[in-house]
Design a protein around this motif. Structure first.
Motif, mmCIF file in Angstrom:
data_model
loop_
_atom_site.group_PDB
_atom_site.id
_atom_site.type_symbol
_atom_site.label_atom_id
_atom_site.label_comp_id
_atom_site.label_asym_id
_atom_site.label_seq_id
_atom_site.Cartn_x
_atom_site.Cartn_y
_atom_site.Cartn_z
ATOM 1 N N ALA A 19 -11.151 5.767 5.938
ATOM 2 C CA ALA A 19 -11.082 6.577 7.303
ATOM 3 C C ALA A 19 -10.111 5.905 8.270
ATOM 4 O O ALA A 19 -10.112 4.684 8.692
ATOM 5 C CB ALA A 19 -12.498 6.603 8.049
ATOM 6 N N GLY A 20 -9.123 6.613 8.679
ATOM 7 C CA GLY A 20 -8.263 6.376 9.579
ATOM 8 C C GLY A 20 -7.075 5.462 9.001
ATOM 9 O O GLY A 20 -6.325 4.678 9.713
ATOM 10 N N VAL A 21 -7.137 4.954 7.802
ATOM 11 C CA VAL A 21 -5.923 4.082 7.297
ATOM 12 C C VAL A 21 -4.859 4.600 6.476
ATOM 13 O O VAL A 21 -5.183 5.371 5.427
ATOM 14 C CB VAL A 21 -6.739 3.007 6.200
ATOM 15 N N PRO A 22 -3.565 4.622 7.151
ATOM 16 C CA PRO A 22 -2.527 5.172 6.380
ATOM 17 C C PRO A 22 -2.454 4.793 4.679
ATOM 18 O O PRO A 22 -2.535 3.355 4.862
ATOM 19 C CB PRO A 22 -1.455 4.862 7.123
ATOM 20 N N LEU A 23 -2.133 5.501 3.991
ATOM 21 C CA LEU A 23 -1.848 5.124 2.508
ATOM 22 C C LEU A 23 -0.698 4.914 2.453
ATOM 23 O O LEU A 23 0.313 5.613 2.555
ATOM 24 C CB LEU A 23 -2.471 6.162 1.607
ATOM 25 N N GLU A 24 -0.287 3.617 1.928
ATOM 26 C CA GLU A 24 0.995 3.297 1.413
ATOM 27 C C GLU A 24 1.093 2.812 -0.105
ATOM 28 O O GLU A 24 0.011 2.004 -0.531
ATOM 29 C CB GLU A 24 1.588 2.365 2.262
ATOM 30 N N GLY A 25 2.125 3.187 -0.807
ATOM 31 C CA GLY A 25 1.982 2.621 -2.210
ATOM 32 C C GLY A 25 2.862 3.709 -3.109
ATOM 33 O O GLY A 25 3.799 4.323 -2.597
ATOM 34 N N ASP A 26 2.633 3.784 -4.313
ATOM 35 C CA ASP A 26 3.187 4.981 -5.107
ATOM 36 C C ASP A 26 2.346 5.335 -6.122
ATOM 37 O O ASP A 26 0.762 4.737 -6.292
ATOM 38 C CB ASP A 26 4.453 4.199 -5.605
ATOM 39 N N TYR A 27 2.786 6.107 -7.071
ATOM 40 C CA TYR A 27 2.008 6.641 -7.971
ATOM 41 C C TYR A 27 3.150 6.858 -9.264
ATOM 42 O O TYR A 27 4.245 7.077 -9.091
ATOM 43 C CB TYR A 27 1.259 8.132 -7.770
ATOM 44 N N GLN A 28 2.269 7.101 -10.309
ATOM 45 C CA GLN A 28 3.062 7.322 -11.707
ATOM 46 C C GLN A 28 2.466 8.318 -12.566
ATOM 47 O O GLN A 28 1.167 7.921 -12.953
ATOM 48 C CB GLN A 28 3.679 6.047 -12.354
ATOM 49 N N LEU A 29 2.876 9.150 -13.219
ATOM 50 C CA LEU A 29 2.357 9.868 -14.205
ATOM 51 C C LEU A 29 3.009 9.679 -15.413
ATOM 52 O O LEU A 29 4.098 9.572 -15.750
ATOM 53 C CB LEU A 29 2.622 11.471 -13.679
ATOM 54 N N ALA A 30 1.867 9.113 -16.465
ATOM 55 C CA ALA A 30 2.452 8.573 -17.702
ATOM 56 C C ALA A 30 1.215 8.618 -18.642
ATOM 57 O O ALA A 30 0.174 9.178 -18.366
ATOM 58 C CB ALA A 30 2.851 7.027 -17.550
ATOM 59 N N GLY A 31 1.579 7.959 -19.917
ATOM 60 C CA GLY A 31 0.608 7.857 -20.886
ATOM 61 C C GLY A 31 -0.502 6.746 -20.491
ATOM 62 O O GLY A 31 -0.066 5.813 -19.693
ATOM 63 N N ASN A 49 -1.107 3.071 -6.996
ATOM 64 C CA ASN A 49 -0.900 1.621 -6.302
ATOM 65 C C ASN A 49 -0.794 1.670 -4.892
ATOM 66 O O ASN A 49 -0.141 2.615 -4.265
ATOM 67 C CB ASN A 49 0.331 1.157 -6.823
ATOM 68 N N LEU A 50 -1.767 0.870 -4.252
ATOM 69 C CA LEU A 50 -1.898 0.850 -3.013
ATOM 70 C C LEU A 50 -1.065 -0.364 -2.226
ATOM 71 O O LEU A 50 -1.356 -1.510 -2.975
ATOM 72 C CB LEU A 50 -3.105 0.873 -2.433
ATOM 73 N N THR A 51 -0.489 -0.545 -1.111
ATOM 74 C CA THR A 51 0.082 -1.446 -0.739
ATOM 75 C C THR A 51 -0.288 -1.714 0.630
ATOM 76 O O THR A 51 -0.604 -0.645 1.447
ATOM 77 C CB THR A 51 1.770 -1.516 -0.909
ATOM 78 N N ASP A 52 0.202 -2.927 1.147
ATOM 79 C CA ASP A 52 0.371 -2.705 2.840
ATOM 80 C C ASP A 52 -1.016 -2.670 3.410
ATOM 81 O O ASP A 52 -2.126 -3.373 2.747
ATOM 82 C CB ASP A 52 1.135 -1.866 3.360
ATOM 83 N N VAL A 82 -10.983 -0.867 -10.441
ATOM 84 C CA VAL A 82 -10.114 -0.978 -9.429
ATOM 85 C C VAL A 82 -9.949 -2.280 -8.897
ATOM 86 O O VAL A 82 -10.899 -2.938 -8.718
ATOM 87 C CB VAL A 82 -10.816 -0.151 -7.989
ATOM 88 N N VAL A 83 -8.728 -2.894 -8.923
ATOM 89 C CA VAL A 83 -8.479 -4.132 -8.668
ATOM 90 C C VAL A 83 -7.408 -4.171 -7.652
ATOM 91 O O VAL A 83 -6.416 -3.499 -7.496
ATOM 92 C CB VAL A 83 -8.086 -4.740 -10.088
ATOM 93 N N CYS A 84 -7.526 -5.533 -6.680
ATOM 94 C CA CYS A 84 -6.835 -5.558 -5.760
ATOM 95 C C CYS A 84 -6.326 -7.244 -5.769
ATOM 96 O O CYS A 84 -7.091 -7.927 -6.152
ATOM 97 C CB CYS A 84 -7.655 -5.409 -4.382
ATOM 98 N N TYR A 85 -5.102 -7.550 -5.328
ATOM 99 C CA TYR A 85 -4.798 -8.624 -5.574
ATOM 100 C C TYR A 85 -4.191 -9.113 -4.168
ATOM 101 O O TYR A 85 -3.447 -8.266 -3.267
ATOM 102 C CB TYR A 85 -3.434 -8.753 -6.329
ATOM 103 N N GLU A 86 -4.321 -10.483 -3.757
ATOM 104 C CA GLU A 86 -3.861 -11.014 -2.571
ATOM 105 C C GLU A 86 -2.348 -11.722 -3.115
ATOM 106 O O GLU A 86 -2.626 -12.940 -3.495
ATOM 107 C CB GLU A 86 -4.545 -11.918 -1.907
ATOM 108 N N THR A 87 -1.300 -11.097 -2.869
ATOM 109 C CA THR A 87 0.012 -11.815 -3.495
ATOM 110 C C THR A 87 0.655 -12.676 -2.563
ATOM 111 O O THR A 87 1.337 -13.552 -3.001
ATOM 112 C CB THR A 87 0.905 -10.851 -3.896
#
Length: 114
Positions: A19-31, A49-52, A82-87
């Motif tokens: 709620a109220g968080v802008p989504l940043e990242g990308d997507y890919q359609l693939a196999g 993929n979510l970032t920021d 669903v997996v998140c990394y602290e890079t």
């Protein structure tokens, strides 16, 4: 996307997280992913993929204690597929999952060990 897929996405993440968080990242359609984590040709999976800020907030909201991912060396938290990394500690985050469009289910995304 059909209604089931959309419901699966929203069932994973509590309402107060997105709620109220802008989504940043990308997507890919693939196999499907290969055993080495690369995508194959096709259109069966939507990789998200979510970032920021969105990735940081999701990482923080996921239950559990972060653990070191032996493959990437990053701290990781996850629930189901669903997996998140602290890079970069307290600065940079990455979350990933995929939606199998044929089965309408959440599956592994990009990143991590395979």
């Amino acid at each position: 996307m059909d209604k089931i897929t959309i419901l699966l996405i929203f069932a994973i993440v509590p309402i107060h997280v997105y709620a109220g968080v802008p989504l940043e990242g990308d997507y890919q359609l693939a196999g499907p992913l290969t055993h080495k984590g690369a995508t194959t040709p096709g259109q069966t999976h939507l990789y998200i993929n979510l970032t920021d800020g969105a990735a940081k907030q999701l990482y923080s909201e996921l239950e559990g204690v972060p653990a070191k991912d032996e493959c990437t060396g990053y701290m990781v938290k996850g629930k189901g597929n669903v997996v998140c990394y602290e890079t970069q500690p307290e600065k940079k985050y990455f979350c990933s999952f995929s939606i199998n469009l044929e089965k309408a289910q959440v599956e592994a995304g990009l990143g991590g060990c395979f």
